[in-house]
Design an enzyme around this catalytic site. Structure first.
Site, mmCIF file in Angstrom:
data_model
loop_
_atom_site.group_PDB
_atom_site.id
_atom_site.type_symbol
_atom_site.label_atom_id
_atom_site.label_comp_id
_atom_site.label_asym_id
_atom_site.label_seq_id
_atom_site.Cartn_x
_atom_site.Cartn_y
_atom_site.Cartn_z
ATOM 1 N N ASP A 207 0.902 -1.194 0.076
ATOM 2 C CA ASP A 207 -0.064 0.054 0.242
ATOM 3 C C ASP A 207 0.970 1.287 -0.131
ATOM 4 O O ASP A 207 0.864 2.307 -0.781
ATOM 5 C CB ASP A 207 -0.741 -0.016 1.127
ATOM 6 C CG ASP A 207 -2.206 -0.802 1.154
ATOM 7 O OD1 ASP A 207 -2.373 -1.553 0.025
ATOM 8 O OD2 ASP A 207 -2.641 -1.446 2.308
ATOM 9 N N GLY B 76 4.128 1.427 -0.710
ATOM 10 C CA GLY B 76 4.970 1.079 -1.918
ATOM 11 C C GLY B 76 4.367 1.827 -3.087
ATOM 12 O O GLY B 76 4.843 2.550 -3.784
ATOM 13 N N GLY C 265 9.726 14.424 -34.664
ATOM 14 C CA GLY C 265 11.118 13.500 -34.826
ATOM 15 C C GLY C 265 12.182 13.604 -33.849
ATOM 16 O O GLY C 265 12.829 12.732 -33.600
ATOM 17 N N GLU D 121 5.057 -3.242 -8.459
ATOM 18 C CA GLU D 121 4.205 -2.916 -7.372
ATOM 19 C C GLU D 121 2.609 -3.228 -7.839
ATOM 20 O O GLU D 121 1.897 -2.392 -7.099
ATOM 21 C CB GLU D 121 4.699 -1.724 -6.486
ATOM 22 C CG GLU D 121 6.100 -1.762 -6.134
ATOM 23 C CD GLU D 121 6.432 -0.857 -5.226
ATOM 24 O OE1 GLU D 121 5.757 -0.555 -4.422
ATOM 25 O OE2 GLU D 121 7.705 -0.247 -5.122
ATOM 26 N N THR E 299 0.233 -4.596 -11.223
ATOM 27 C CA THR E 299 0.214 -4.077 -12.617
ATOM 28 C C THR E 299 -1.104 -3.170 -12.284
ATOM 29 O O THR E 299 -1.920 -3.239 -11.381
ATOM 30 C CB THR E 299 -0.180 -5.154 -13.547
ATOM 31 O OG1 THR E 299 -1.220 -6.008 -13.081
ATOM 32 C CG2 THR E 299 1.005 -5.949 -13.588
ATOM 33 N N GLU F 181 -3.999 -3.720 -13.909
ATOM 34 C CA GLU F 181 -4.806 -4.836 -13.864
ATOM 35 C C GLU F 181 -5.328 -5.336 -12.191
ATOM 36 O O GLU F 181 -6.203 -5.215 -11.693
ATOM 37 C CB GLU F 181 -4.844 -6.085 -14.478
ATOM 38 C CG GLU F 181 -4.848 -5.727 -16.055
ATOM 39 C CD GLU F 181 -3.549 -4.866 -16.632
ATOM 40 O OE1 GLU F 181 -2.604 -5.026 -15.891
ATOM 41 O OE2 GLU F 181 -3.755 -4.377 -17.683
HETATM 42 N N1 CAA Z 1 -3.162 -4.569 4.180
HETATM 43 C C1 CAA Z 1 -3.036 -5.852 4.960
HETATM 44 N N2 CAA Z 1 -3.654 -6.894 4.688
HETATM 45 C C2 CAA Z 1 -4.403 -7.122 3.470
HETATM 46 C C3 CAA Z 1 -4.274 -6.187 2.779
HETATM 47 C C4 CAA Z 1 -3.618 -4.999 2.799
HETATM 48 N N3 CAA Z 1 -3.466 -3.916 1.839
HETATM 49 N N4 CAA Z 1 -4.899 -6.495 1.242
HETATM 50 C C5 CAA Z 1 -5.389 -7.748 1.607
HETATM 51 N N5 CAA Z 1 -4.806 -8.057 3.024
HETATM 52 C C6 CAA Z 1 -5.245 -9.248 3.664
HETATM 53 C C7 CAA Z 1 -6.538 -9.771 3.201
HETATM 54 O O1 CAA Z 1 -7.568 -9.174 4.322
HETATM 55 C C8 CAA Z 1 -6.587 -11.384 3.597
HETATM 56 O O2 CAA Z 1 -6.754 -11.705 4.771
HETATM 57 P P1 CAA Z 1 -7.589 -12.862 5.600
HETATM 58 O O3 CAA Z 1 -7.222 -14.148 4.828
HETATM 59 O O4 CAA Z 1 -7.301 -12.967 6.854
HETATM 60 O O5 CAA Z 1 -9.007 -12.495 5.035
HETATM 61 C C9 CAA Z 1 -5.181 -11.340 2.985
HETATM 62 O O6 CAA Z 1 -4.311 -10.523 3.241
HETATM 63 C C10 CAA Z 1 -5.160 -12.078 1.648
HETATM 64 O O7 CAA Z 1 -5.695 -10.933 0.904
HETATM 65 P P2 CAA Z 1 -6.510 -11.426 -0.813
HETATM 66 O O8 CAA Z 1 -7.598 -12.552 -0.392
HETATM 67 O O9 CAA Z 1 -7.135 -10.254 -1.159
HETATM 68 O O10 CAA Z 1 -5.145 -12.193 -1.335
HETATM 69 P P3 CAA Z 1 -4.970 -12.530 -2.850
HETATM 70 O O11 CAA Z 1 -4.241 -13.528 -2.885
HETATM 71 O O12 CAA Z 1 -6.189 -12.512 -3.520
HETATM 72 O O13 CAA Z 1 -4.292 -11.427 -3.721
HETATM 73 C C11 CAA Z 1 -3.768 -9.541 -4.905
HETATM 74 C C12 CAA Z 1 -4.617 -10.262 -3.824
HETATM 75 C C13 CAA Z 1 -4.291 -7.887 -4.695
HETATM 76 C C14 CAA Z 1 -4.000 -9.891 -6.232
HETATM 77 C C15 CAA Z 1 -2.166 -9.296 -4.525
HETATM 78 O O14 CAA Z 1 -1.832 -10.929 -4.627
HETATM 79 C C16 CAA Z 1 -1.551 -8.395 -5.038
HETATM 80 O O15 CAA Z 1 -1.380 -7.344 -4.764
HETATM 81 N N6 CAA Z 1 -0.632 -8.789 -6.026
HETATM 82 C C17 CAA Z 1 0.312 -8.080 -6.896
HETATM 83 C C18 CAA Z 1 1.813 -8.345 -6.381
HETATM 84 C C19 CAA Z 1 2.600 -7.113 -6.239
HETATM 85 O O16 CAA Z 1 2.208 -5.959 -6.085
HETATM 86 N N7 CAA Z 1 3.645 -7.458 -6.512
HETATM 87 C C20 CAA Z 1 4.833 -6.374 -6.381
HETATM 88 C C21 CAA Z 1 6.171 -7.092 -6.124
HETATM 89 S S1 CAA Z 1 7.095 -5.823 -5.480
HETATM 90 C C22 CAA Z 1 7.915 -4.652 -6.501
HETATM 91 O O17 CAA Z 1 7.238 -4.702 -7.556
HETATM 92 C C23 CAA Z 1 8.874 -4.161 -6.134
HETATM 93 C C24 CAA Z 1 9.714 -3.314 -7.357
HETATM 94 O O18 CAA Z 1 10.257 -3.632 -8.130
HETATM 95 C C25 CAA Z 1 10.057 -1.989 -7.285
#
Ligand code: CAA
Length: 380
Positions: A241, A243, A341, A364, A366, A368
């Site tokens: 969040d 990030g 150009g 961090e 997509t 989507e």
């Molecule tokens: N804060 C705290 N807890 C959270 C939360 C948040 N923002 N969002 C969800 N949760 C909790 C949920 O409440 C849930 O808890 P319970 O199991 O107790 O109910 C748990 O976390 C799992 O949540 P979801 O069921 O929503 O999880 P999901 O597997 O369906 O995933 C997703 C959801 C949004 C797709 C997530 O996987 C995601 O954000 N994916 C993208 C990953 C990403 O951003 N990667 C970046 C890599 S780092 C990077 O890029 C750095 C760089 O190079 C600069």
């Protein structure tokens, strides 16, 4: 928000960052892109200015400022060099913040302090070959043996990976419990068994290092568990969040850099006997750029205000990152159009801004994924 509405302390930090970016970062930005060279001296200067741990309390080596100050600094840097900005952003948002939020006193003193001072550099090891958008599908294992965990697995696309001293690493500690599979660890990157794998050759942000990190049976003390065992995925999503505010800010900065270049060029470029800025076609492009950049910045500021007040801002950070990154893509595309150009040539900065902008729609989370997060929040 116009700069005149900022509080005096915020104007001061913004001015410091602006001078640093325009006088020092500007000198190396094109070269660090061209040579894909890590901006070591720029990051060293960021450390001296207190930019590596802006919102970390002074007792843990930080500048003791708010998250808003961090956003102001980051925009100034990103408007000149997106590579420097992402290195700073990862250290602040993805490494210092979870240590500050979830770390115990010993962890803060031992790991957070040198990172916030900029004596060490951090990285965030979440993504894996089969866990990109589906970040929960972690395959890296942390096997508990006595007072240690043995880490094995491969992490992908790790920003700062080749240079980092300290990593926040996510790994499976309990395969049988779907709700509490994953834990977060603080890992010394100089530990035996940590290997920097393939270094990515990227389209943009070429000055920042990005690589695979392979953990070959790395021993990690149980003291290095960050937060509770099984709570690692929540640590990751909570950290992301903050990030996403950082990447939204980086996108605003990139867009602003491209807009300012295009506006200045339009005032100088003579065609049909007058500066092209006098043609309505160009004026409307510039007006749309300025408007969408301000809208993106305001979304970033709203999420930041919630962070500074200690409130949840998952939806607001996702909206800010989504809108700002798509704005950066549109603005940089149109900046090239204004240059014609010349915009396609490496002699001018806008093609670099265009290549740098694209990653903000990807890392961090997509665009989507941001829409999934927003939809999940508004349909609750
Ligand atoms: N804060 C705290 N807890 C959270 C939360 C948040 N923002 N969002 C969800 N949760 C909790 C949920 O409440 C849930 O808890 P319970 O199991 O107790 O109910 C748990 O976390 C799992 O949540 P979801 O069921 O929503 O999880 P999901 O597997 O369906 O995933 C997703 C959801 C949004 C797709 C997530 O996987 C995601 O954000 N994916 C993208 C990953 C990403 O951003 N990667 C970046 C890599 S780092 C990077 O890029 C750095 C760089 O190079 C600069």
């Amino acid at each position: 928000m116009s700069d005149v509405l900022l509080k005096d302390e915020h104007k001061m930090i913004q001015q410091t960052a602006r001078e640093f970016a325009q006088k020092e970062v500007a000198l190396y930005a094109a070269e660090c892109d061209r040579e894909a060279k890590f901006p070591k001296s720029g990051i060293q200067k960021c450390a001296e200015l207190g930019f590596m741990g802006i919102a970390v309390p002074e007792q843990y080596g930080g500048s003791g400022l708010d998250y808003f100050s961090y956003v102001l600094v980051l925009e100034e840097i990103a408007a000149v060099c997106a590579s420097t900005a992402v290195i700073v952003s990862v250290n602040n948002s993805l490494v210092c913040t979870p240590l500050k939020t979830f770390g115990n006193e010993w962890q803060k003193k031992t790991f957070l302090t040198p990172l916030a001072r900029g004596e060490k550099l951090g990285c965030f090891c979440l993504s894996e070959p089969n866990a990109g958008s589906d970040a929960g599908n972690q395959q890296t294992i942390a096997l508990k043996k006595g007072d240690e965990y043995i880490l094995s697995g491969t992490k992908n696309f790790i920003t700062n990976g080749p240079q980092a001293d300290t990593a926040i690493v996510f790994a499976v500690t309990d395969k049988s419990n779907p709700k509490k599979r994953i834990s977060a660890f603080i890992v010394d990157m100089h530990s035996q068994g940590v290997e920097v794998g393939k270094v990515e050759k990227k389209m943009g942000i070429k000055g920042s290092g990005c690589s695979q990190i392979i953990f070959n049976d790395v021993k990690v003390s149980k003291e290095n568990l960050l937060g509770e065992e099984g709570e690692g995925f929540k640590v990751a999503l909570h950290t992301l969040d903050g990030g996403r505010i950082g990447i939204g800010t980086q996108a605003v900065g990139i867009a602003r850099g491209a807009f300012e270049a295009a506006r200045n060029y339009a005032k100088e470029r003579i065609q049909f006997g007058k500066p092209i800025s006098e043609f309505q076609a160009i004026q409307w492009i510039l007006a749309d750029m300025a408007t969408t950049i301000d809208a993106a910045r305001l979304l970033v500021y709203r999420a930041t205000e919630l962070e500074d007040r200690g409130l949840r801002y998952t939806k607001e950070a996702a909206m800010a990152k989504l809108f700002a990154s798509e704005t950066a893509m549109k603005v940089t595309t149109n900046a090239i159009q204004v240059y014609g150009g010349y915009g396609y040539s490496k002699e001018y900065p806008v093609e670099r801004f265009f290549r740098d902008a694209k990653i903000t729609e990807i890392y961090e989370g997509t665009s989507e994924v941001q829409r999934m997060v927003i939809a999940g929040q508004i349909l609750r």
